[in-house]
Design a protein around this motif. Structure first.
Motif, PDB file in Angstrom:
ATOM      1  N   GLU A   1      -2.910  61.258  46.912  1.00  0.00           N
ATOM      2  CA  GLU A   1      -2.309  62.087  47.958  1.00  0.00           C
ATOM      3  C   GLU A   1      -1.510  61.184  48.879  1.00  0.00           C
ATOM      4  O   GLU A   1      -1.733  59.974  48.940  1.00  0.00           O
ATOM      5  CB  GLU A   1      -3.377  62.801  48.791  1.00  0.00           C
ATOM      6  N   ASN A   2      -0.620  61.813  49.638  1.00  0.00           N
ATOM      7  CA  ASN A   2       0.116  61.092  50.663  1.00  0.00           C
ATOM      8  C   ASN A   2      -0.498  61.365  52.026  1.00  0.00           C
ATOM      9  O   ASN A   2      -0.865  62.507  52.340  1.00  0.00           O
ATOM     10  CB  ASN A   2       1.592  61.516  50.678  1.00  0.00           C
ATOM     11  N   VAL A   3      -0.599  60.323  52.833  1.00  0.00           N
ATOM     12  CA  VAL A   3      -1.188  60.466  54.151  1.00  0.00           C
ATOM     13  C   VAL A   3      -0.267  61.295  55.045  1.00  0.00           C
ATOM     14  O   VAL A   3       0.962  61.258  54.905  1.00  0.00           O
ATOM     15  CB  VAL A   3      -1.423  59.072  54.779  1.00  0.00           C
ATOM     16  N   PRO A   4      -0.839  62.091  55.962  1.00  0.00           N
ATOM     17  CA  PRO A   4       0.000  62.789  56.944  1.00  0.00           C
ATOM     18  C   PRO A   4       0.823  61.793  57.757  1.00  0.00           C
ATOM     19  O   PRO A   4       0.490  60.612  57.848  1.00  0.00           O
ATOM     20  CB  PRO A   4      -1.027  63.500  57.836  1.00  0.00           C
ATOM     21  N   VAL A   5       1.887  62.275  58.354  1.00  0.00           N
ATOM     22  CA  VAL A   5       2.810  61.395  59.072  1.00  0.00           C
ATOM     23  C   VAL A   5       2.131  60.711  60.248  1.00  0.00           C
ATOM     24  O   VAL A   5       2.292  59.515  60.474  1.00  0.00           O
ATOM     25  CB  VAL A   5       4.051  62.183  59.555  1.00  0.00           C
ATOM     26  N   SER A   6       1.339  61.437  61.003  1.00  0.00           N
ATOM     27  CA  SER A   6       0.742  60.883  62.216  1.00  0.00           C
ATOM     28  C   SER A   6      -0.679  60.403  61.954  1.00  0.00           C
ATOM     29  O   SER A   6      -1.377  60.920  61.081  1.00  0.00           O
ATOM     30  CB  SER A   6       0.730  61.935  63.329  1.00  0.00           C
TER      31      SER A   6
END
Length: 249
Positions: A226-231
């Motif tokens: 998965e990709n981490v959230p932006v913040s």
């Protein structure tokens, strides 16, 4: 995997704990280890990981022991006074952290000395369980980076995933052992901090810590696919303003 020979001197208590606990962990969990080649074969270093469960020290400790290194965790000083457990943490050379006291700096000095003595010092830089809704790494304290910069030792980022499936404290502290859960521990290469020259002031410590958490997050993204959230959740900034030590309003 077969356990590598221990590469450092450890106490008889530590040997007994490994002999008793490791077979239990082998039987109750599956192990997905990666990045063991980045752990120094000799000499002191710091390994820093994200924090998703109270089971994390067992998973990370299992990973380190399997690669021949004995973890020295920075742990709350209250653990050292608990019947039974206190004898174990003292007898295995763990490092007490006296939070919010005039002696809070003792842990840093003890960790620096342990690294210089050739130990593997293990730090959870977030200093608390992740409050991120997706259990991604939050902002962190600078202790791991400070130890590495002070000693010049390797700073190894590692990602943990799986311990939260056994015990997640925000789910009523229910332990779920079966079916067997997989403990993922993926270590990355040592961070390059060579551009940060002494004196290590706040900006340098923050840069090193941000670099560390980014590396941990990258490893976790690979595990979770998965990709981490932006913040990134700034739990400590929020805690300083509006909550108590346990994150309650």
């Amino acid at each position: 995997m077969a356990r590598e020979p221990m590469r450092e001197d450890i106490t008889p208590m530590f040997r007994r704990i490994i002999a008793g606990v490791r077979p239990v962990l082998q039987g109750l969990t599956r192990q997905d280890w990666s990045g063991g080649e980045y752990l120094p074969r000799e000499g002191g270093f710091v390994i820093a990981a994200n924090h998703v469960s109270y089971v994390d020290p067992f998973a990370l400790g299992h990973f380190l022991v399997d690669h021949g290194r004995a973890p020295r965790f920075l742990a709350k000083d209250s653990l050292f006074d608990m019947p039974g457990l206190g004898a174990v943490v003292r007898g295995t050379g763990q490092i007490p952290v006296k939070r919010n006291t005039a002696r809070a700096g003792d842990a840093f000095a003890a960790a620096v000395q342990a690294v210089r003595d050739g130990a593997c010092v293990t730090v959870m830089p977030e200093a608390t369980l992740s409050r991120d809704p997706g259990l991604w790494p939050m902002t962190a304290k600078s202790g791991a980076a400070r130890i590495a910069l002070e000693t010049g030792c390797p700073l190894i980022p590692a990602a943990l995933w799986g311990p939260q499936d056994i015990l997640w404290p925000y789910d009523g502290m229910r332990i779920k052992v079966f079916p067997r859960k997989t403990m993922h521990v993926h270590a990355g290469p040592p961070l390059d901090l060579s551009d940060l020259a002494p004196p290590y002031e706040r900006a340098a410590l923050r840069a090193a810590t941000d670099r560390l958490m980014a590396a941990i997050t990258t490893q976790l993204e690979k595990i979770r696919h998965e990709n981490v959230p932006v913040s990134r959740v700034d739990f400590h900034g929020y805690l300083d303003k509006s909550t108590d030590e346990e994150g309650r309003p």
